[in-house]
Write an enzyme that holds these catalytic residues in place. Structure first.
Site, PDB file in Angstrom:
ATOM      1  N   GLY A   8     175.719 -29.386   1.570  1.00  0.00           N
ATOM      2  CA  GLY A   8     176.921 -29.990   2.124  1.00  0.00           C
ATOM      3  C   GLY A   8     177.461 -29.319   3.361  1.00  0.00           C
ATOM      4  O   GLY A   8     178.376 -29.836   4.005  1.00  0.00           O
ATOM      5  N   VAL A   9     176.907 -28.169   3.740  1.00  0.00           N
ATOM      6  CA  VAL A   9     177.397 -27.417   4.897  1.00  0.00           C
ATOM      7  C   VAL A   9     176.868 -28.019   6.189  1.00  0.00           C
ATOM      8  O   VAL A   9     175.699 -28.405   6.275  1.00  0.00           O
ATOM      9  CB  VAL A   9     176.995 -25.934   4.793  1.00  0.00           C
ATOM     10  CG1 VAL A   9     177.187 -25.218   6.127  1.00  0.00           C
ATOM     11  CG2 VAL A   9     177.792 -25.249   3.699  1.00  0.00           C
ATOM     12  N   ASN A  17     139.086   5.802  31.823  1.00  0.00           N
ATOM     13  CA  ASN A  17     139.834   6.073  30.599  1.00  0.00           C
ATOM     14  C   ASN A  17     139.845   4.823  29.724  1.00  0.00           C
ATOM     15  O   ASN A  17     140.408   3.793  30.108  1.00  0.00           O
ATOM     16  CB  ASN A  17     141.273   6.466  30.944  1.00  0.00           C
ATOM     17  CG  ASN A  17     141.355   7.757  31.722  1.00  0.00           C
ATOM     18  OD1 ASN A  17     141.187   8.831  31.158  1.00  0.00           O
ATOM     19  ND2 ASN A  17     141.587   7.654  33.018  1.00  0.00           N
ATOM     20  N   TYR A  25     131.162  19.378  32.374  1.00  0.00           N
ATOM     21  CA  TYR A  25     131.113  18.054  31.746  1.00  0.00           C
ATOM     22  C   TYR A  25     130.416  17.054  32.659  1.00  0.00           C
ATOM     23  O   TYR A  25     129.501  16.331  32.228  1.00  0.00           O
ATOM     24  CB  TYR A  25     132.530  17.579  31.420  1.00  0.00           C
ATOM     25  CG  TYR A  25     132.577  16.181  30.854  1.00  0.00           C
ATOM     26  CD1 TYR A  25     132.039  15.896  29.604  1.00  0.00           C
ATOM     27  CD2 TYR A  25     133.160  15.138  31.571  1.00  0.00           C
ATOM     28  CE1 TYR A  25     132.077  14.605  29.080  1.00  0.00           C
ATOM     29  CE2 TYR A  25     133.208  13.849  31.055  1.00  0.00           C
ATOM     30  CZ  TYR A  25     132.666  13.592  29.816  1.00  0.00           C
ATOM     31  OH  TYR A  25     132.697  12.317  29.305  1.00  0.00           O
ATOM     32  N   LYS A  28     126.733  15.001  32.072  1.00  0.00           N
ATOM     33  CA  LYS A  28     126.604  13.550  32.118  1.00  0.00           C
ATOM     34  C   LYS A  28     125.618  13.120  33.201  1.00  0.00           C
ATOM     35  O   LYS A  28     124.833  12.171  33.002  1.00  0.00           O
ATOM     36  CB  LYS A  28     127.976  12.910  32.357  1.00  0.00           C
ATOM     37  CG  LYS A  28     128.887  12.932  31.139  1.00  0.00           C
ATOM     38  CD  LYS A  28     128.344  12.045  30.016  1.00  0.00           C
ATOM     39  CE  LYS A  28     129.334  11.876  28.898  1.00  0.00           C
ATOM     40  NZ  LYS A  28     128.819  11.011  27.796  1.00  0.00           N
ATOM     41  N   LEU A  63     126.252   6.266  22.320  1.00  0.00           N
ATOM     42  CA  LEU A  63     127.668   6.529  22.569  1.00  0.00           C
ATOM     43  C   LEU A  63     128.050   7.972  22.300  1.00  0.00           C
ATOM     44  O   LEU A  63     129.181   8.372  22.586  1.00  0.00           O
ATOM     45  CB  LEU A  63     128.531   5.602  21.690  1.00  0.00           C
ATOM     46  CG  LEU A  63     128.136   4.118  21.635  1.00  0.00           C
ATOM     47  CD1 LEU A  63     129.097   3.355  20.730  1.00  0.00           C
ATOM     48  CD2 LEU A  63     128.094   3.502  23.022  1.00  0.00           C
TER      49      LEU A  63
END
Length: 375
Positions: free
Chosen positions: A288-289, A136, A107, A111, A53
């Protein structure tokens, strides 16, 4: 299984190592920029698979393309060839090239050279070679303000920094890091992975979008903390971009406040709203509500009592039929409200009651579909 990872401290290397650490049957050896090419032969001892990598993509000196891409690959191939020639072991090599390898620039040329060297290794020694021409790649831990627009947008927007967009319509072809790593591991495990007609390995799915669309979406991720309206983050590219954006949040932004509305009955808090799947909230009620006392024509709700004891009462708005049920915290029971039935919920316990709610639509004050009808 023993594997060697070159470029172990890079974006792909870090993600791959995390996945491999989850495997009890894999031992990882790392090669980084701090090491010498002479170390490769020793690192390959007893190795069963190589993830190559390492690479250079934005150097100060263009000559680094040659040393960091072509020369490193030659050295690695030489070491793998030596193992094959001396012991007969053919160590598979996976290499991450780039779609830019077809371009006539330093580049791309570096490669291309690395690809040729690997294919020569395959032809001469029968070593399995798997070359990925990646587009990408985006995901957690990608370096922002370097060579990834996605990483830059996510980082800068998360930190409140400006972004620059020269051409919003520029096409971006994206692949998610987890999808890439999944393919890598499939190859390591000996599974077949799709290959194109030129002999390069394929990664799916690929996503085609534009620079402007990605920037706009990431901006909406940030705004969603204010509106509480989330994007459709459950599937596809949006899911993966959202995970990427969140991974760039600074630690002090791991949490955020939401509005709370209180009265004599208790409090009501909205947590999350969706464009087409309703919203999530919770409320409290003192002993109680009674809350509710209304009906809906189309809106539906789901109630889950988290704490306390509750009595639900229902009445059919046409027939007058009544129905009552009891539930309490600790009992995983959902109570549905049904269109055309008035409903209320009363805290019949001694302590405070906490109830989670899902409503099928975002509350619209102009058209609330909520009609008071006390029982």
């Amino acid at each position: 299984m023993k594997v060697l990872v070159t470029g172990a401290n890079g974006f792909l290397g870090k993600n791959l190592q995390l996945y491999l650490r989850e495997r009890s049957d894999v031992e990882v050896r790392c090669f980084t920029r701090e090491q010498s090419l002479d170390d490769l032969v020793d690192l390959l001892t007893d190795v069963d698979f190589v993830f190559h990598l390492a690479g250079i993509n934005r150097p100060q000196d263009p000559q680094e393309y040659v040393t960091g891409n072509a020369d490193l690959t030659r050295a690695l191939c030489g070491a793998v060839a030596e193992v094959a020639a001396c012991g007969g072991k053919k160590i598979p090599v996976l290499f991450t090239s780039s779609i830019q390898s077809e371009r006539d620039n330093p580049y791309g040329q570096s490669k291309q050279t690395a690809e040729r060297v690997l294919f020569e290794l395959q032809r001469e020694y029968g070593v399995p070679v798997h070359i990925f021409r990646l587009p990408n790649v985006f995901g957690k831990w990608c370096k922002p303000n370097y060579n990834s627009a996605v990483a830059t947008f996510c980082h800068n927007i998360a930190y409140g920094l400006p972004i620059q967009i020269h051409d919003p319509a520029a096409i971006l072809t994206l692949v998610y890091v987890d999808d890439v790593i999944e393919r890598f591991i499939q190859l390591m495990d000996g599974l077949n992975v799709a290959m194109d007609s030129d002999g390069f390995m394929a990664v799916t799915p690929l996503y085609s979008t534009t620079v402007g669309e990605v920037a706009d979406l990431v901006q909406r991720f940030k705004v969603s903390r204010e509106t509480l309206i989330t994007e459709k983050v459950g599937v596809g590219l949006v899911r993966k971009l959202y995970a990427t954006y969140v991974s760039y949040l600074p630690k002090q932004a791991f949490s955020y406040p939401v509005p709370q509305y209180g009265d004599a009955r208790g409090v009501f808090v909205e947590m999350l709203k969706t464009p087409n799947c309703g919203q999530f909230s919770f409320f409290t009620a003192y002993s109680g509500v009674t809350r509710g006392g209304h009906y809906h024509h189309s809106k539906t709700e789901k109630f889950l009592v988290i704490m306390g004891e509750a009595r639900f009462r229902f009445r059919h708005m046409q027939t007058g039929e009544d129905y009552e049920l009891m539930t309490r915290g600790g009992v995983p029971e959902i109570v549905d409200t049904v269109p055309g039935w008035t409903h209320d919920i009363t805290n019949v316990g001694e302590g405070e009651m906490v109830v989670m709610i899902w409503a099928s639509e975002i509350f619209d004050r102009d058209r609330p579909d909520t009609y008071v009808c006390l029982q």
